[in-house]
Design a protein around this motif. Structure first.
Motif, PDB file in Angstrom:
ATOM      1  N   THR A  72       0.849  -1.216   0.000  1.00 54.80           N
ATOM      2  CA  THR A  72       0.000   0.000   0.000  1.00 54.80           C
ATOM      3  C   THR A  72       0.868   1.243   0.000  1.00 54.80           C
ATOM      4  N   ASP A  73       1.995   1.195   0.724  1.00 57.94           N
ATOM      5  CA  ASP A  73       2.887   2.363   0.749  1.00 57.94           C
ATOM      6  C   ASP A  73       3.451   2.673  -0.633  1.00 57.94           C
ATOM      7  N   ILE A  74       3.779   1.614  -1.387  1.00 58.05           N
ATOM      8  CA  ILE A  74       4.274   1.820  -2.757  1.00 58.05           C
ATOM      9  C   ILE A  74       3.163   2.436  -3.612  1.00 58.05           C
ATOM     10  N   CYS A  75       1.932   1.898  -3.473  1.00 61.77           N
ATOM     11  CA  CYS A  75       0.789   2.431  -4.250  1.00 61.77           C
ATOM     12  C   CYS A  75       0.536   3.893  -3.900  1.00 61.77           C
ATOM     13  N   TYR A  76       0.548   4.173  -2.600  1.00 59.48           N
ATOM     14  CA  TYR A  76       0.253   5.522  -2.097  1.00 59.48           C
ATOM     15  C   TYR A  76       1.251   6.519  -2.682  1.00 59.48           C
ATOM     16  N   SER A  77       2.520   6.195  -2.502  1.00 58.69           N
ATOM     17  CA  SER A  77       3.584   7.086  -2.939  1.00 58.69           C
ATOM     18  C   SER A  77       3.580   7.232  -4.464  1.00 58.69           C
ATOM     19  N   THR A  78       3.349   6.117  -5.170  1.00 57.76           N
ATOM     20  CA  THR A  78       3.394   6.129  -6.629  1.00 57.76           C
ATOM     21  C   THR A  78       2.205   6.871  -7.228  1.00 57.76           C
ATOM     22  N   ILE A  95       1.183   9.609  -6.178  1.00 59.35           N
ATOM     23  CA  ILE A  95       1.414  11.044  -5.996  1.00 59.35           C
ATOM     24  C   ILE A  95       2.759  11.544  -6.533  1.00 59.35           C
ATOM     25  N   VAL A  96       3.836  10.888  -6.112  1.00 58.83           N
ATOM     26  CA  VAL A  96       5.169  11.470  -6.326  1.00 58.83           C
ATOM     27  C   VAL A  96       5.610  11.588  -7.786  1.00 58.83           C
ATOM     28  N   PRO A  97       5.481  10.540  -8.635  1.00 54.38           N
ATOM     29  CA  PRO A  97       5.976  10.692 -10.012  1.00 54.38           C
ATOM     30  C   PRO A  97       5.380  11.902 -10.735  1.00 54.38           C
ATOM     31  N   TYR A  98       4.075  12.121 -10.529  1.00 59.40           N
ATOM     32  CA  TYR A  98       3.414  13.248 -11.192  1.00 59.40           C
ATOM     33  C   TYR A  98       3.910  14.578 -10.636  1.00 59.40           C
ATOM     34  N   MET A  99       4.183  14.545  -9.337  1.00 58.79           N
ATOM     35  CA  MET A  99       4.685  15.735  -8.661  1.00 58.79           C
ATOM     36  C   MET A  99       6.074  16.093  -9.200  1.00 58.79           C
ATOM     37  N   LEU A 100       6.905  15.064  -9.394  1.00 57.94           N
ATOM     38  CA  LEU A 100       8.262  15.266  -9.926  1.00 57.94           C
ATOM     39  C   LEU A 100       8.192  15.853 -11.333  1.00 57.94           C
ATOM     40  N   SER A 156      -8.682   8.865  -6.956  1.00 57.51           N
ATOM     41  CA  SER A 156      -9.253   7.596  -6.499  1.00 57.51           C
ATOM     42  C   SER A 156      -8.176   6.651  -5.982  1.00 57.51           C
ATOM     43  N   LEU A 157      -6.977   6.717  -6.569  1.00 55.38           N
ATOM     44  CA  LEU A 157      -5.868   5.872  -6.074  1.00 55.38           C
ATOM     45  C   LEU A 157      -5.403   6.315  -4.693  1.00 55.38           C
ATOM     46  N   ILE A 158      -5.393   7.637  -4.479  1.00 58.31           N
ATOM     47  CA  ILE A 158      -4.999   8.161  -3.159  1.00 58.31           C
ATOM     48  C   ILE A 158      -6.010   7.682  -2.108  1.00 58.31           C
TER      49      ILE A 158
END
Length: 313
Positions: A70-76, A78-83, A103-105
């Motif tokens: 879930t932590d990988i899903c959560y971070s993924t 958000i972060v790639p798009y943010m970068l 919806s993923l968040i």
């Protein structure tokens, strides 16, 4: 005519991000890239170690495996798009992309809190009913608990995503945030969003308080059992098996609690974004670190794995 023009629903949004200062953007790009790398690396290592080491094929680590997932899903989500947004001039995001991200968040956040509840229940059985542990925490129950946690995440996501599809957004819509999280998305809407806010609040209260109560009740029993143990060594041993889980739970719920109960006068964009960063980006990075540092079995298994890699080379 002007009114009509303004009402056409937006096909894309503009994300304001964390800052518009180009120098800060390059710095933040680097910082979040490192955080994301540590998150992926840390959680993947935990998943690989648990998956490959037979010593860790127990309920506690089965849940930890899913927490890492879930932590990988959560971070993924958000972060790639943010970068990407730190690098581009046009910080636009398609409506559909925004809804998928939101919806993923919601899914990741919903699943995570219930996986943490399942972990608390597992520690409760281990410490308070040790003789029945094997019998109670069988494969079927563990699969049902994890399946239930993911199902709750999916439900939480669907309940909140469907009403957003009816919300009207103006032609130019700026989301004052670095991701399409639901509250800033609703704040940017053109139509009334009372229903959406009610759905969000009630689902947050129902899902949040039910998982919190499950966790809290487990810990009340755990603590009262641990305090009855005669020796300090015994108490320490019993408590050390759940200390990492407790740290993560406290981190998660204190932030969430503060975020939802802070007075509206404190509602500053910066503060809201800092909280978002803390629970959606920093927590997924910290979880594997807390577990690897505080958990001897994981440390030993890591050592074994590194040993094997070393030997094979």
């Amino acid at each position: 005519v002007f009114g009509m023009e303004n009402q056409t629903s937006a096909s894309e949004f503009v994300l304001s991000g964390l800052t518009s200062d180009p120098h800060l953007q390059s710095l933040l790009f680097f910082v979040f890239l490192v955080i994301y790398f540590i998150t992926l690396f840390g959680n993947m290592v935990i998943m690989i170690v648990i998956g490959t080491d037979p010593h860790l094929h127990s309920p506690m680590y089965f849940f930890l495996f899913h927490l890492a997932l879930t932590d990988i899903c959560y971070s993924t989500s958000i972060v790639p798009y943010m970068l990407l947004n730190f690098l581009v001039k046009q910080k636009t995001v398609e409506f559909s992309t925004c809804i998928i991200q939101m919806s993923l968040i919601l899914l990741s956040a919903g699943s995570e809190i219930f996986i943490l509840s399942a972990m608390a229940f597992d520690r409760y059985i281990a410490i308070c009913k040790p003789l029945h542990y094997q019998e109670v925490m069988n494969n079927l129950l563990c699969s049902q608990l994890v399946g239930g946690a993911w199902a709750m995440g999916v439900l939480h996501s669907i309940i909140n995503t469907l009403p957003v599809l009816n919300v009207q957004f103006c032609k130019y819509t700026e989301i004052k945030h670095f991701s399409c999280e639901l509250p800033p998305l609703l704040a940017a809407a053109c139509s009334r969003t009372l229903l959406n806010k009610l759905v969000l609040l009630s689902s947050a209260v129902i899902f949040g308080s039910s998982s919190f109560l499950l966790t809290l009740i487990s810990y009340i029993y755990i603590i009262s059992t641990v305090l009855k143990i005669q020796t300090a060594k015994g108490r320490h041993k019993a408590f050390s098996t759940c200390s990492s889980h407790l740290i993560i739970v406290v981190l998660l719920y204190t932030t969430a609690l503060f975020l939802y109960t802070k007075p509206s006068s404190v509602s500053s964009l910066i503060l809201d974004q800092l909280f978002s960063i803390q629970y959606s980006i920093l927590t997924p990075m910290l979880n594997p670190i807390i577990y690897s540092l505080k958990n001897n079995d994981v440390k030993i298994a890591l050592g074994r794995m590194l040993g094997k890699i070393h030997v094979s080379h």
